[in-house]
Design a protein around this motif. Sequence first.
Motif, PDB file in Angstrom:
ATOM      1  N   LEU A   1      13.908   3.718  -2.779  1.00  0.00           N
ATOM      2  CA  LEU A   1      13.232   4.533  -1.774  1.00  0.00           C
ATOM      3  C   LEU A   1      14.135   4.637  -0.544  1.00  0.00           C
ATOM      4  O   LEU A   1      14.905   3.716  -0.264  1.00  0.00           O
ATOM      5  N   PRO A   2      14.037   5.750   0.210  1.00  0.00           N
ATOM      6  CA  PRO A   2      14.720   5.754   1.506  1.00  0.00           C
ATOM      7  C   PRO A   2      14.161   4.610   2.364  1.00  0.00           C
ATOM      8  O   PRO A   2      12.953   4.338   2.310  1.00  0.00           O
TER       9      PRO A   2
ATOM     10  N   ASP B   1       1.294   5.365   0.440  1.00  0.00           N
ATOM     11  CA  ASP B   1       0.765   6.659   0.887  1.00  0.00           C
ATOM     12  C   ASP B   1       1.760   7.691   0.421  1.00  0.00           C
ATOM     13  O   ASP B   1       2.787   7.896   1.071  1.00  0.00           O
ATOM     14  N   GLY B   2       1.468   8.344  -0.688  1.00  0.00           N
ATOM     15  CA  GLY B   2       2.452   9.250  -1.260  1.00  0.00           C
ATOM     16  C   GLY B   2       3.702   8.458  -1.578  1.00  0.00           C
ATOM     17  O   GLY B   2       3.635   7.429  -2.250  1.00  0.00           O
ATOM     18  N   ASN B   3       4.827   8.901  -1.062  1.00  0.00           N
ATOM     19  CA  ASN B   3       6.068   8.181  -1.361  1.00  0.00           C
ATOM     20  C   ASN B   3       6.454   7.223  -0.235  1.00  0.00           C
ATOM     21  O   ASN B   3       7.613   6.846  -0.096  1.00  0.00           O
ATOM     22  N   ARG B   4       5.475   6.880   0.574  1.00  0.00           N
ATOM     23  CA  ARG B   4       5.744   5.889   1.610  1.00  0.00           C
ATOM     24  C   ARG B   4       5.011   4.595   1.271  1.00  0.00           C
ATOM     25  O   ARG B   4       3.828   4.612   0.923  1.00  0.00           O
TER      26      ARG B   4
ATOM     27  N   ARG C   1       7.836   0.714   5.128  1.00  0.00           N
ATOM     28  CA  ARG C   1       7.422   0.107   6.392  1.00  0.00           C
ATOM     29  C   ARG C   1       6.987  -1.323   6.108  1.00  0.00           C
ATOM     30  O   ARG C   1       6.058  -1.548   5.340  1.00  0.00           O
TER      31      ARG C   1
ATOM     32  N   ALA D   1      13.531   4.536   5.385  1.00  0.00           N
ATOM     33  CA  ALA D   1      12.502   5.039   6.297  1.00  0.00           C
ATOM     34  C   ALA D   1      11.133   5.063   5.633  1.00  0.00           C
ATOM     35  O   ALA D   1      10.111   5.019   6.306  1.00  0.00           O
ATOM     36  N   ASN D   2      11.114   5.147   4.306  1.00  0.00           N
ATOM     37  CA  ASN D   2       9.849   5.221   3.592  1.00  0.00           C
ATOM     38  C   ASN D   2       9.235   3.854   3.323  1.00  0.00           C
ATOM     39  O   ASN D   2       8.168   3.774   2.720  1.00  0.00           O
TER      40      ASN D   2
ATOM     41  N   LYS E   1       0.849  -1.185   0.000  1.00  0.00           N
ATOM     42  CA  LYS E   1       0.000   0.000   0.000  1.00  0.00           C
ATOM     43  C   LYS E   1       0.891   1.244   0.000  1.00  0.00           C
ATOM     44  O   LYS E   1       1.814   1.336   0.810  1.00  0.00           O
TER      45      LYS E   1
END
Lengths: 764, 764
Positions: free
Chosen positions: B246-247, B220-223, B252, B249-250, B218
């Motif tokens: 992606l970083p 959410d924006g770039n996360r 999860r 941190a982004n 899923k």
Amino acid sequence: MTGLYWLDGAVPETPKPSSSPDPWAETSIVGKPTPRIDAYERVSGSAVYPLDVSLPDMLHAAILRCPHPHAKIKKIDPTVAAKMPGVRAILTPASPGADIPWFRRRGTPTTKILDEHCRYEGDEVAAVAGETAQQARDAIRAIRVEYEELAFVLTPEEALKPGAPVLHEGGNRVADPSIYERGDLKKGLAEADITVARTYSTACEIHTPMEVHGSVAKWDGNRLTIWDTTQGVFAVQQAVAGSLRLPMANVRVIGHYMGGGFGSKLEAGKYTIIAALLAKMTARPVKLFLTREEVFLATGNRPANTMRVTIGAKKDGTLTAIEFVSTGSGGAYPAGADTSFLATDLYTCPNVRTEDSNVFTNAGRARPFRAPGFPQCAWAFEQAMDELAVKIGMDPVELRVKNVPKISQRRGNQPYTTTGLARCLEQGAKAFGWEKAKAASKSEGPIKKGSGMAAALWGYAGGPPSTVIVKLFSDGSVNINMGAADIGTGTKTFMAMIVSEELGVPLERVQIEHADTGTTQFSAPSGGSKTVPSDGPAARAAALEVKKNLIALAAEELKVPAEDLTLAGSEIISTKDPARKIAVTAVPGLQRQQVLTGIGFRGPNPEGRAVSPFAAHFAEVEVNVRTGEVTLTRFVAAQESGRVMNRLTYDNQVFGGIVMGLGLARTEERVMDRHTGKMVNVNWHDYKIPTALDVPVDQTVVAIDPKDAECNTTGAKGLGEPATIATAAAIANAVFDATGVRVFNSPMTPAKMIQLLSEQRKKG
Amino acid sequence: MTGLYWLDGAVPETPKPSSSPDPWAETSIVGKPTPRIDAYERVSGSAVYPLDVSLPDMLHAAILRCPHPHAKIKKIDPTVAAKMPGVRAILTPASPGADIPWFRRRGTPTTKILDEHCRYEGDEVAAVAGETAQQARDAIRAIRVEYEELAFVLTPEEALKPGAPVLHEGGNRVADPSIYERGDLKKGLAEADITVARTYSTACEIHTPMEVHGSVAKWDGNRLTIWDTTQGVFAVQQAVAGSLRLPMANVRVIGHYMGGGFGSKLEAGKYTIIAALLAKMTARPVKLFLTREEVFLATGNRPANTMRVTIGAKKDGTLTAIEFVSTGSGGAYPAGADTSFLATDLYTCPNVRTEDSNVFTNAGRARPFRAPGFPQCAWAFEQAMDELAVKIGMDPVELRVKNVPKISQRRGNQPYTTTGLARCLEQGAKAFGWEKAKAASKSEGPIKKGSGMAAALWGYAGGPPSTVIVKLFSDGSVNINMGAADIGTGTKTFMAMIVSEELGVPLERVQIEHADTGTTQFSAPSGGSKTVPSDGPAARAAALEVKKNLIALAAEELKVPAEDLTLAGSEIISTKDPARKIAVTAVPGLQRQQVLTGIGFRGPNPEGRAVSPFAAHFAEVEVNVRTGEVTLTRFVAAQESGRVMNRLTYDNQVFGGIVMGLGLARTEERVMDRHTGKMVNVNWHDYKIPTALDVPVDQTVVAIDPKDAECNTTGAKGLGEPATIATAAAIANAVFDATGVRVFNSPMTPAKMIQLLSEQRKKG
């Protein structure tokens, strides 16, 4: 003599402390105007608010509320409702759990989740969980309730009359009056050359956040998860665990996005417990969100206050005495606050006495509302100061500058870390063009123009406890873990900025986990303007811990003492030999550990120091003396809240505060029907909050940003409440300047203005 | 002379270290048989496995896989599929993101997420996201693909022939052979009185966890949030972030419950990336779970190994030389492991040489599988040891005791923290009744009885990094935050027990957050038996930190030095004056801070020490020489894994290990069709794993629990893999004891046994 002559060289300086902590001397991101890091989610609709939570097999619930201001339930019959389509559970006062005690007074519970004694229109009577929200709402209407209606009281005056209907055992006073005294009031009044003594009142305001209140509850065995629209997940956890007798660890409260609370979402609601009980009864998740009408009726308000103010002063403006006596309309289950604090500490005055009373009424409950007590007090006290200035014949700014405090007399004569009040007055007046405005023409046909101002302080500035964890991943990106809710104020953004400042990580590589009692660290509820000053230092400490560990690992690799190394963006560089450097992501120790974790705690506030944010608000109004309409045409808010963390959200906060103060001044008022005891305006059509059309285009925020703040390691003191306290009083003072009319009782609706202007014409 | 005479006084003692760390001297909960704390969730079905994750608007995806063992895609046409009902996105090799590199060999990527060069039956060709899983599966069948079929190889022998089809540039060897040497093999062989030299093989085994592999993705924006069925969320995070640029941190990754992995879920799958790409294309969450057939084909296996073992010994049993040459069938994209470790370090031997090769084949990829390499090695080496014992005329237990190591020759001659091997041999033999069993009758008509044994060590025992956070709430309940997945081994339970041991909090007041890269602390993947020894000490350190802080707060209140106070259950008591005490929940500092947070890190392993768990397995079998059926009738597993953390899950782990070893010995075998290059038994009907009917009722776990472990602060070394390593070899040795037949090649299916028995009869 030009300019603000009385200010020349008169600004009191706060003495510098001997052992200075270290807020940043220079910053590269903190303070800069920075868009919210969650802007995309908020704007695109992908942000999941509690109302958006949708779980497999989830039921929907609705609450039946008492339609009477005061009644006893004689009989309740849910049999028809129970047979309706989709109905899965009905909670009545006889159900297990419905007798959980709720709202304590002097330590004793005074009501239950569902109470046969209903004390206001809106008191919870029953609840239904159904397959759809519509089915649940249909079913609550089918529950047959027989009420015994009781006599009711709507105002403190009525409630305190002998023989008045009593809401709770022990009478209608919520508590003994709360009294504060210093010096000798009588002596102070006797010493005064000029005295002002007036009675003011403010109307009851409803918080009306954009997002309605509600919860989703889900049980996994003996663990309860709640998605709650709340300002403080840990407060909700504590209330739910206490109510349901669960270990706190077994109650996980998640509150990711929320759409405004203003104090009405500081704690668990009965709806939270009801959702949990219905979820337990049905063994299915339950979503329970209130309707807009229920929010108006049953989620709290800023109580109506009646305030008698007496101020004595010497001819030169030196204050000699202040008396402030306030009575608040607490509603049926008040959680109000005293209103007198501002009157006792905004100016230097040796002789002060205040008295606060809080009275039960058969109406929705008082509850903390943005700067609880302070805007009411400012409405009264700062209008009285204005009148005093007129009586003395002194400029109202000058009068206030004369009495600016260097110490907090209320808080044991402690010196302030910073006292920005004088600078707020000076720079605000300059930005507003105060002298020119006062000298300008007041009249243009039926439109009367005027300018007014008022000052404010806020009594609190955060403190421990707060814990934040920062995780630095092996690619140099960062995760922040904090308990604070972002109640719309940009908390996530400034926390990311703090960590970015210390670690040099761009904001787009920072992610935040927050507001979850299961997975995040402790933070007190986001309220009282405490989020920045309480949680900011913890975030900084956590980032510094990570930085220290990272530099130590780099030192190991570079074979250089750690104290010679500095983190500069994405590299660690030797200060002695800039050729010796290593990229953060190249540090072998980081790759070995994979995640560097730092924990940060909020340290204590500076000992022997008072910390307060200050403000001075300047308003220009036009009053149409034919229609009674008051228009705010120009506004300057000078705020001293310590360091500006993010100039964009700073200004937003202040604009929001001004709008809310404008509502207090002009339009907001809960209207109760004296005959039925019911609230009349339970919707946004009849209860008027300011819209974009009510707000002046010309709003200016003057940010006083003292660099030497010793309040905490960020230097920031909190902005949310100080931005709204003085607004309404400044507007009222401007109205007086325009018309000569004092509006003692808020709000200044056109009808009220017409009446006051007509009385003035009669007198005149 | 009675009993195990050779053991009297012969058990080598590990020298005690001078500076001993402090595993608990006594425990009140650690070690006790304790049901899993999440048993209710698991049994009731309320546990949310990734397959249970259901998000609003979620799409379902399916993968089209190559039906050929080796082929090139000439043309791919999705137009028909694209028009089918419910189809929302189709990913082909031409789609953006499909060319993300995957599987590196010598640092160079060798394939892509979707590769036109398909190297085994099961290689990913295309994927579809649709409104339902059925629509997605229908649509992948409608994608028209034109393949150019290529020649293929299925075994290392074929793959290494000159002119064989090549899977990857640079030939079919995955890497240069991995060689280990110590001493002088030739000299050692020359010194030997007796030599055994044999070639063994093990069949390719499929992990086949109960739960199929898959992800929900899923954005959410770039996360990106991924719910993954994984043994290590941080490993998946790293792979996904790296692949999608992606970083970290982004990204999860959440992996709460999972239904078994055994090594096949140690990392991200292509399915994880495909789910993320489809979610990005559609701006909707995507669920992608494999079918059972896909799990058999494409999620990994324990490679088939061919192993040549040579052991030389003196007449008295002293080993003089070991040679071990192994070739593994890596499959198309192997992530295998060497198989020789056990042969180099289980016994003392001065002259050792091993050689490991890993070869590409057109088949599903090799991947770590419970004790990667070790059961294969034990199958060969411990059968050779058995033959050696027979040749020397020595009891096989005695032969092993004679060669028990005090130091790890493989690991720089470091002494072991504890060497439990001798005790495993001694106490296992006692529990099994070894001497009696060996002396017992071997025959009862066509049923031949026999007993056999084998020993094992596991080469690893955890270590840093691991971070755990413990939060103590104001009501004395506790939350543990850790990154480890609980892969079915009871990780959550033993972590709660550790914290309960230190803080005296009952388990029902402990809750755990885990396996979430966003909200929990770092832990390496749960594999290699490292979860207890790596994460346990971190949990203990975090609990001790909380305890220290709690006692300090109590000391403040009681006005007693902290060092005089001890935490005893729910109270803090002065050791000098037991009347001075305070309940935990009454400590004002705890109420003030609301949550006490402790962070704990895993410290380094003891310097200069080798840490290994050990085991000795004893099997009794019945072989029906008419049907070829081998029945395991009795089993004793003596395990030395340091401290027993939870006697209930300890025994469960060992039982599981025995069952898995039984599968290797008796039934498990991937069958490839030589003519088509396709796997024949892609289901649980044709690929036989042991069931309850195959497992002996009489299974005994002998837990050797040394109290002086200095391995880490819990004293536990890990149990998962050492419980399965020796099993199959012990069974094979028992079969020899019963029949005189050596089963060199696993599995010992009835057909194979009939053949071997018939060959023996011919010879006899």
